[in-house]
Design a protein around this motif. Structure first.
Motif, mmCIF file in Angstrom:
data_model
loop_
_atom_site.group_PDB
_atom_site.id
_atom_site.type_symbol
_atom_site.label_atom_id
_atom_site.label_comp_id
_atom_site.label_asym_id
_atom_site.label_seq_id
_atom_site.Cartn_x
_atom_site.Cartn_y
_atom_site.Cartn_z
ATOM 1 N N LEU A 2 0.825 -1.208 0.000
ATOM 2 C CA LEU A 2 0.000 0.000 0.000
ATOM 3 C C LEU A 2 0.863 1.263 0.000
ATOM 4 O O LEU A 2 0.496 2.265 -0.625
ATOM 5 C CB LEU A 2 -0.941 -0.001 1.203
ATOM 6 C CG LEU A 2 -2.108 1.000 1.136
ATOM 7 C CD1 LEU A 2 -3.034 0.674 -0.028
ATOM 8 C CD2 LEU A 2 -2.900 1.001 2.444
ATOM 9 N N ILE A 3 2.003 1.224 0.669
ATOM 10 C CA ILE A 3 2.906 2.378 0.658
ATOM 11 C C ILE A 3 3.493 2.582 -0.737
ATOM 12 O O ILE A 3 3.550 3.707 -1.245
ATOM 13 C CB ILE A 3 4.016 2.208 1.712
ATOM 14 C CG1 ILE A 3 3.412 2.174 3.122
ATOM 15 C CG2 ILE A 3 5.037 3.332 1.594
ATOM 16 C CD1 ILE A 3 2.660 3.415 3.518
ATOM 17 N N ASP A 4 3.907 1.494 -1.390
ATOM 18 C CA ASP A 4 4.437 1.629 -2.752
ATOM 19 C C ASP A 4 3.393 2.189 -3.712
ATOM 20 O O ASP A 4 3.727 2.883 -4.675
ATOM 21 C CB ASP A 4 4.924 0.275 -3.271
ATOM 22 C CG ASP A 4 6.347 -0.037 -2.827
ATOM 23 O OD1 ASP A 4 7.062 0.905 -2.436
ATOM 24 O OD2 ASP A 4 6.730 -1.216 -2.855
ATOM 25 N N GLY B 261 -14.769 4.114 0.821
ATOM 26 C CA GLY B 261 -14.529 3.255 -0.331
ATOM 27 C C GLY B 261 -15.015 1.839 -0.073
ATOM 28 O O GLY B 261 -14.733 1.261 0.979
ATOM 29 N N THR B 262 -15.737 1.291 -1.020
ATOM 30 C CA THR B 262 -16.192 -0.091 -0.918
ATOM 31 C C THR B 262 -16.295 -0.657 -2.337
ATOM 32 O O THR B 262 -15.864 -0.017 -3.302
ATOM 33 C CB THR B 262 -17.533 -0.178 -0.153
ATOM 34 O OG1 THR B 262 -17.879 -1.558 0.044
ATOM 35 C CG2 THR B 262 -18.648 0.526 -0.884
ATOM 36 N N SER B 263 -16.844 -1.858 -2.470
ATOM 37 C CA SER B 263 -16.941 -2.483 -3.785
ATOM 38 C C SER B 263 -18.107 -3.462 -3.801
ATOM 39 O O SER B 263 -18.655 -3.822 -2.749
ATOM 40 C CB SER B 263 -15.638 -3.215 -4.134
ATOM 41 O OG SER B 263 -15.308 -4.171 -3.138
ATOM 42 N N TRP C 249 -7.702 -1.839 -2.752
ATOM 43 C CA TRP C 249 -7.265 -0.784 -1.823
ATOM 44 C C TRP C 249 -6.069 -0.035 -2.402
ATOM 45 O O TRP C 249 -5.945 1.181 -2.202
ATOM 46 C CB TRP C 249 -6.923 -1.384 -0.466
ATOM 47 C CG TRP C 249 -8.080 -2.142 0.143
ATOM 48 C CD1 TRP C 249 -9.411 -1.948 -0.122
ATOM 49 C CD2 TRP C 249 -8.006 -3.213 1.083
ATOM 50 N NE1 TRP C 249 -10.172 -2.830 0.598
ATOM 51 C CE2 TRP C 249 -9.343 -3.623 1.352
ATOM 52 C CE3 TRP C 249 -6.968 -3.872 1.735
ATOM 53 C CZ2 TRP C 249 -9.649 -4.662 2.235
ATOM 54 C CZ3 TRP C 249 -7.261 -4.903 2.619
ATOM 55 C CH2 TRP C 249 -8.589 -5.279 2.863
ATOM 56 N N LYS C 250 -5.210 -0.753 -3.135
ATOM 57 C CA LYS C 250 -4.062 -0.092 -3.756
ATOM 58 C C LYS C 250 -4.478 0.779 -4.933
ATOM 59 O O LYS C 250 -3.725 1.670 -5.344
ATOM 60 C CB LYS C 250 -3.027 -1.138 -4.174
ATOM 61 C CG LYS C 250 -2.280 -1.727 -2.979
ATOM 62 C CD LYS C 250 -1.137 -2.635 -3.385
ATOM 63 C CE LYS C 250 -1.595 -4.022 -3.724
ATOM 64 N NZ LYS C 250 -0.462 -4.969 -3.914
ATOM 65 N N GLU C 251 -5.661 0.550 -5.470
ATOM 66 C CA GLU C 251 -6.215 1.462 -6.473
ATOM 67 C C GLU C 251 -6.869 2.670 -5.800
ATOM 68 O O GLU C 251 -6.758 3.809 -6.274
ATOM 69 C CB GLU C 251 -7.255 0.739 -7.333
ATOM 70 C CG GLU C 251 -6.695 -0.306 -8.270
ATOM 71 C CD GLU C 251 -7.784 -0.972 -9.095
ATOM 72 O OE1 GLU C 251 -8.919 -0.435 -9.132
ATOM 73 O OE2 GLU C 251 -7.511 -2.027 -9.699
ATOM 74 N N MET C 252 -7.576 2.409 -4.711
ATOM 75 C CA MET C 252 -8.302 3.477 -4.032
ATOM 76 C C MET C 252 -7.378 4.516 -3.399
ATOM 77 O O MET C 252 -7.610 5.733 -3.529
ATOM 78 C CB MET C 252 -9.186 2.883 -2.923
ATOM 79 C CG MET C 252 -10.376 2.100 -3.390
ATOM 80 S SD MET C 252 -11.204 1.319 -1.951
ATOM 81 C CE MET C 252 -12.699 0.685 -2.714
ATOM 82 N N PHE C 253 -6.352 4.054 -2.693
ATOM 83 C CA PHE C 253 -5.589 4.957 -1.831
ATOM 84 C C PHE C 253 -4.950 6.119 -2.591
ATOM 85 O O PHE C 253 -5.090 7.287 -2.183
ATOM 86 C CB PHE C 253 -4.550 4.169 -1.032
ATOM 87 C CG PHE C 253 -3.966 4.916 0.126
ATOM 88 C CD1 PHE C 253 -4.717 5.833 0.858
ATOM 89 C CD2 PHE C 253 -2.643 4.699 0.516
ATOM 90 C CE1 PHE C 253 -4.180 6.515 1.940
ATOM 91 C CE2 PHE C 253 -2.094 5.375 1.598
ATOM 92 C CZ PHE C 253 -2.859 6.294 2.299
ATOM 93 N N PRO C 254 -4.245 5.881 -3.713
ATOM 94 C CA PRO C 254 -3.699 7.041 -4.429
ATOM 95 C C PRO C 254 -4.785 7.969 -4.963
ATOM 96 O O PRO C 254 -4.599 9.191 -4.987
ATOM 97 C CB PRO C 254 -2.875 6.410 -5.558
ATOM 98 C CG PRO C 254 -3.332 5.006 -5.670
ATOM 99 C CD PRO C 254 -3.810 4.615 -4.305
ATOM 100 N N HIS C 255 -5.915 7.403 -5.387
ATOM 101 C CA HIS C 255 -7.028 8.232 -5.845
ATOM 102 C C HIS C 255 -7.503 9.147 -4.724
ATOM 103 O O HIS C 255 -7.719 10.354 -4.922
ATOM 104 C CB HIS C 255 -8.161 7.332 -6.335
ATOM 105 C CG HIS C 255 -9.288 8.076 -6.993
ATOM 106 N ND1 HIS C 255 -10.397 7.449 -7.511
ATOM 107 C CD2 HIS C 255 -9.490 9.408 -7.200
ATOM 108 C CE1 HIS C 255 -11.209 8.353 -8.018
ATOM 109 N NE2 HIS C 255 -10.680 9.549 -7.845
ATOM 110 N N TYR C 256 -7.640 8.592 -3.535
ATOM 111 C CA TYR C 256 -8.154 9.367 -2.412
ATOM 112 C C TYR C 256 -7.149 10.437 -1.969
ATOM 113 O O TYR C 256 -7.533 11.560 -1.613
ATOM 114 C CB TYR C 256 -8.515 8.464 -1.242
ATOM 115 C CG TYR C 256 -9.610 7.465 -1.557
ATOM 116 C CD1 TYR C 256 -10.387 7.569 -2.715
ATOM 117 C CD2 TYR C 256 -9.860 6.394 -0.703
ATOM 118 C CE1 TYR C 256 -11.382 6.644 -3.004
ATOM 119 C CE2 TYR C 256 -10.875 5.467 -0.984
ATOM 120 C CZ TYR C 256 -11.613 5.602 -2.138
ATOM 121 O OH TYR C 256 -12.604 4.685 -2.422
ATOM 122 N N LEU C 257 -5.856 10.094 -1.996
ATOM 123 C CA LEU C 257 -4.851 11.096 -1.629
ATOM 124 C C LEU C 257 -4.866 12.289 -2.582
ATOM 125 O O LEU C 257 -4.531 13.404 -2.181
ATOM 126 C CB LEU C 257 -3.448 10.477 -1.604
ATOM 127 C CG LEU C 257 -3.120 9.542 -0.439
ATOM 128 C CD1 LEU C 257 -1.653 9.137 -0.495
ATOM 129 C CD2 LEU C 257 -3.449 10.157 0.909
#
Length: 235
Positions: free
Chosen positions: A47-49, A183-185, A223-231
């Motif tokens: 997730l950090i990467d 975020g959910t799916s 979650w790895k798709e969501m997180f950069p979008h949200y940031l």
């Protein structure tokens, strides 16, 4: 990407807390691990990467602390009152020790909270309980109702650490200023929990984004798709 390990003694918890910090400047993001995860889980799971660009560009500084899941809500060996009391201590540690330290270090008046799965609970609980310290809250497949962990037991420590319960009666004006993303799916086991929390927010006319992604399970790839979008929505 700068990575720092930190350990300190918490007077609220009477034990050491460990944490990884990524980056050297930028908006502070307090990122919690998933159920029973350690402070290094979000790094190990990628997730950090996934948000490395934001860190390298100095846009965010991400703090990944330990939780006390195994000694709080998930500790079936102790009475629910003790689980709730320990979690109240953990929240006190965040509110009195960790978050003020982060704010001072980054020179800001508010932080962001974020987390996946049960980390989404930690992020939402702190943000909605202490909105004066939180400007952005990003939950990815979070769960927000703690009552399943305590059975028929109920007291103030449960109520005030259960967003579904305390949020409807809260009138803290900062809630209406917060950038909130749930975020959910479609295949998320916590989908209903996100719709339930969204309904609470809608009833209070609190602006938020309920982001429902198609064809994705409750797992790290989405979650790895969501997180950069949200940031990218930080404000």
């Amino acid at each position: 990407m700068r990575e720092d390990f930190r350990r300190w003694y918490s007077h609220n918890l009477n034990t050491d807390i460990e944490m990884l910090v990524f980056g050297d400047r930028g908006y502070p993001v307090l990122l919690f691990p998933t159920t029973m995860g350690r402070y290094y889980q979000n790094k190990d799971m990628g997730l950090i990467d996934a948000v490395r660009w934001f860190i390298d560009e100095g846009l965010v500084k991400i703090y990944c602390p330990d939780t006390m899941d195994g000694l709080t809500w998930y500790d079936k060996a102790v009475h629910p009152s003790e689980r709730a009391r320990r979690y109240a201590w953990y929240d006190k540690m965040l509110n009195e020790e960790l978050v003020p330290g982060i704010m001072h270090e980054c020179g800001v008046g508010k932080i962001a909270t974020a987390g996946c799965s049960f980390g989404g609970y930690h992020a939402a609980n702190f943000a909605f309980k202490h909105p004066e310290k939180v400007g952005n809250m990003f939950s990815m497949s979070g769960a927000f109702d703690i009552r399943s962990f305590v059975g028929d037991f109920y007291n103030d420590d449960v109520f005030y650490n259960n967003p579904i319960d305390f949020l409807p009666g809260s009138d803290k004006h900062e809630l209406w200023q917060m950038n909130i993303i749930l975020g959910t799916s479609d295949w998320d086991i916590c989908k209903d929990a996100n719709f339930n929390l969204s309904n609470v927010l809608q009833h209070k006319n609190i602006n938020h984004w309920l982001d429902v992604r198609p064809d994705a399970p409750h797992d790290w790839p989405i979650w790895k798709e969501m997180f950069p979008h949200y940031l990218s929505t930080l404000r």
